[in-house]
Design a protein around this motif. Sequence first.
Motif, PDB file in Angstrom:
ATOM      1  N   SER A   9       0.860  -1.177   0.000  1.00 37.25           N
ATOM      2  CA  SER A   9       0.000   0.000   0.000  1.00 37.25           C
ATOM      3  C   SER A   9       0.900   1.232   0.000  1.00 37.25           C
ATOM      4  O   SER A   9       2.083   1.161   0.330  1.00 37.25           O
ATOM      5  CB  SER A   9      -0.890  -0.005   1.234  1.00 37.25           C
ATOM      6  OG  SER A   9      -0.091   0.242   2.374  1.00 37.25           O
ATOM      7  N   LEU A  10       0.296   2.368  -0.353  1.00 40.07           N
ATOM      8  CA  LEU A  10       1.078   3.606  -0.355  1.00 40.07           C
ATOM      9  C   LEU A  10       1.688   3.871   1.021  1.00 40.07           C
ATOM     10  O   LEU A  10       2.848   4.256   1.134  1.00 40.07           O
ATOM     11  CB  LEU A  10       0.159   4.773  -0.735  1.00 40.07           C
ATOM     12  CG  LEU A  10       0.117   5.198  -2.194  1.00 40.07           C
ATOM     13  CD1 LEU A  10      -0.969   6.243  -2.384  1.00 40.07           C
ATOM     14  CD2 LEU A  10       1.453   5.741  -2.662  1.00 40.07           C
ATOM     15  N   PHE A  40      -2.010   2.225  -8.403  1.00 36.78           N
ATOM     16  CA  PHE A  40      -2.908   2.813  -7.400  1.00 36.78           C
ATOM     17  C   PHE A  40      -4.112   3.514  -8.018  1.00 36.78           C
ATOM     18  O   PHE A  40      -4.919   4.117  -7.317  1.00 36.78           O
ATOM     19  CB  PHE A  40      -2.129   3.812  -6.523  1.00 36.78           C
ATOM     20  CG  PHE A  40      -1.064   3.142  -5.709  1.00 36.78           C
ATOM     21  CD1 PHE A  40      -1.410   2.297  -4.667  1.00 36.78           C
ATOM     22  CD2 PHE A  40       0.283   3.330  -6.015  1.00 36.78           C
ATOM     23  CE1 PHE A  40      -0.438   1.654  -3.922  1.00 36.78           C
ATOM     24  CE2 PHE A  40       1.261   2.691  -5.278  1.00 36.78           C
ATOM     25  CZ  PHE A  40       0.902   1.843  -4.227  1.00 36.78           C
ATOM     26  N   HIS A 315      -6.670  11.533  -5.985  1.00 34.29           N
ATOM     27  CA  HIS A 315      -5.296  11.265  -6.406  1.00 34.29           C
ATOM     28  C   HIS A 315      -4.567  12.593  -6.450  1.00 34.29           C
ATOM     29  O   HIS A 315      -5.151  13.617  -6.781  1.00 34.29           O
ATOM     30  CB  HIS A 315      -5.283  10.636  -7.800  1.00 34.29           C
ATOM     31  CG  HIS A 315      -5.862   9.275  -7.801  1.00 34.29           C
ATOM     32  ND1 HIS A 315      -5.101   8.155  -7.595  1.00 34.29           N
ATOM     33  CD2 HIS A 315      -7.133   8.854  -7.932  1.00 34.29           C
ATOM     34  CE1 HIS A 315      -5.879   7.098  -7.603  1.00 34.29           C
ATOM     35  NE2 HIS A 315      -7.134   7.495  -7.810  1.00 34.29           N
TER      36      HIS A 315
END
Length: 430
Positions: A9-10, A40, A315
């Motif tokens: 994950s980020l 993502f 985003h």
Amino acid sequence: MPPNNMHQSLSQIISTPSCIDDYDPNSMPVAQARLFIKQFLSPVMEAEILPIRETIGRILATDISSPANVPNYDNSAMDGYAFNAEAIHMETPTALIIIGTVFAGKSFDHKVQRGECVRIMTGGMMPSGTDTVIMQESVKLEGDNITFTVAPKGKVNVRYAGEDLKLGQTVLTAGHMMRAADLGLMASLGIGQVRVYRKLKVAFFSTGDELAGVGEAIKIGQVYDSNRYTLYGMLNDIGVTVIDMGAIADKPELLEQTLLAASKQADVVITSGGVSVGEADYMKLLLAKHGQVVFWKIAMKPGRPLAYGKIGNAHYFGLPGNPVAVMVTFYQFVREAMLVLMGQPNPAALPIFNVICTEKIKKKTGRTEFQRGILFSDPDGTWKVKPTGAQGSAILSSMSLANCFIVLDETVANLEAGEVVQVQVLTGII
Ligand code: AMP
Ligand code: MG
């Protein structure tokens, strides 16, 4: 090279960057950064049904199948005479009597017999008993008779029902961007409205104490804010809804307010300036506070630094401040990401091809350079490229002159005039 962090994950990546092989924020290759971002991207899901003319540039949310055969009846591909090829087999010269005429869109009620033909116009429905059309220029006409010595092959000059599209056949698939041809194609099937994804909302703002707005008097040390204009243009070309949040001074409270407001109303937030790696600038601190954002020095010129991540559900792309770097990073990273978010699963990358460069180029290895180039048609009949001139990342006139990027990858060093280079065409692309 695909990233090895597909399952990360980020937030994991931000807290422990070493968990990814080859992850070096200080020298991120262009291709790797692009792939990193792609994993993502979650496309918009909401769709709406629109009249076909309003769908230009939108992405189809469902497959479209043909509700009919196209064409839906056998018809003539030219002006001439329709007859049955079997019936005239071996007879040369052939003489046929004209028993009637059929115009485009009209039918002919009688069955055509041996020795008979029907005058037919392009698009005219093939009369029953006929399977072949001879061009009018290939016959001799005398009164109600035609004669010809060279018989056409059987079944020629006819467009058969369903030869373009068959009933039920998938014509366009979900994820396809609607273009002029598609509008016509839908109309040719009698389809007046289609289901497309909603427009992507993109908010953007510039950062910097030095920015003056167009229409304001410029003070010493100020520059006009051009990034909001190039961004507006590039986003408009892609067909998203733009939300211009203005030029924001380097004041933490203002930047914070604007960033949060942007992330609440848009699917994507783009900023320019203020994301230099290693500098304690406010954007970086704010992004760390409110989102999950990674900062890179991309191994490219112009275009470093770059930030990517999420602020809430939005985003986020943090582009460099320099005007040319904004455009280069937009074309290399943001454009494709935007298309994915709009609902195109595998958008085509900008086309790259090889041409001869007519001038020498200075270049260091170890990073990808996107020099501004002019593709031109050489009198020798081939297309060639030359650089626009000075290549500084603040020289925006180089982008106005350019119709392509000259893409010099990490392995390329200085080049002599006459060597082959890669170009990425900018004219006519989105
Ligand atoms: P920064 O990344 O904020 O350090 O900005 C790098 C350079 O780009 C500086 O010279 C800025 O003045 C310039 N710059 C930043 N934002 C803009 C803008 N919106 N329009 C024109 N130049 C800008
Ligand atoms: Mg700045």
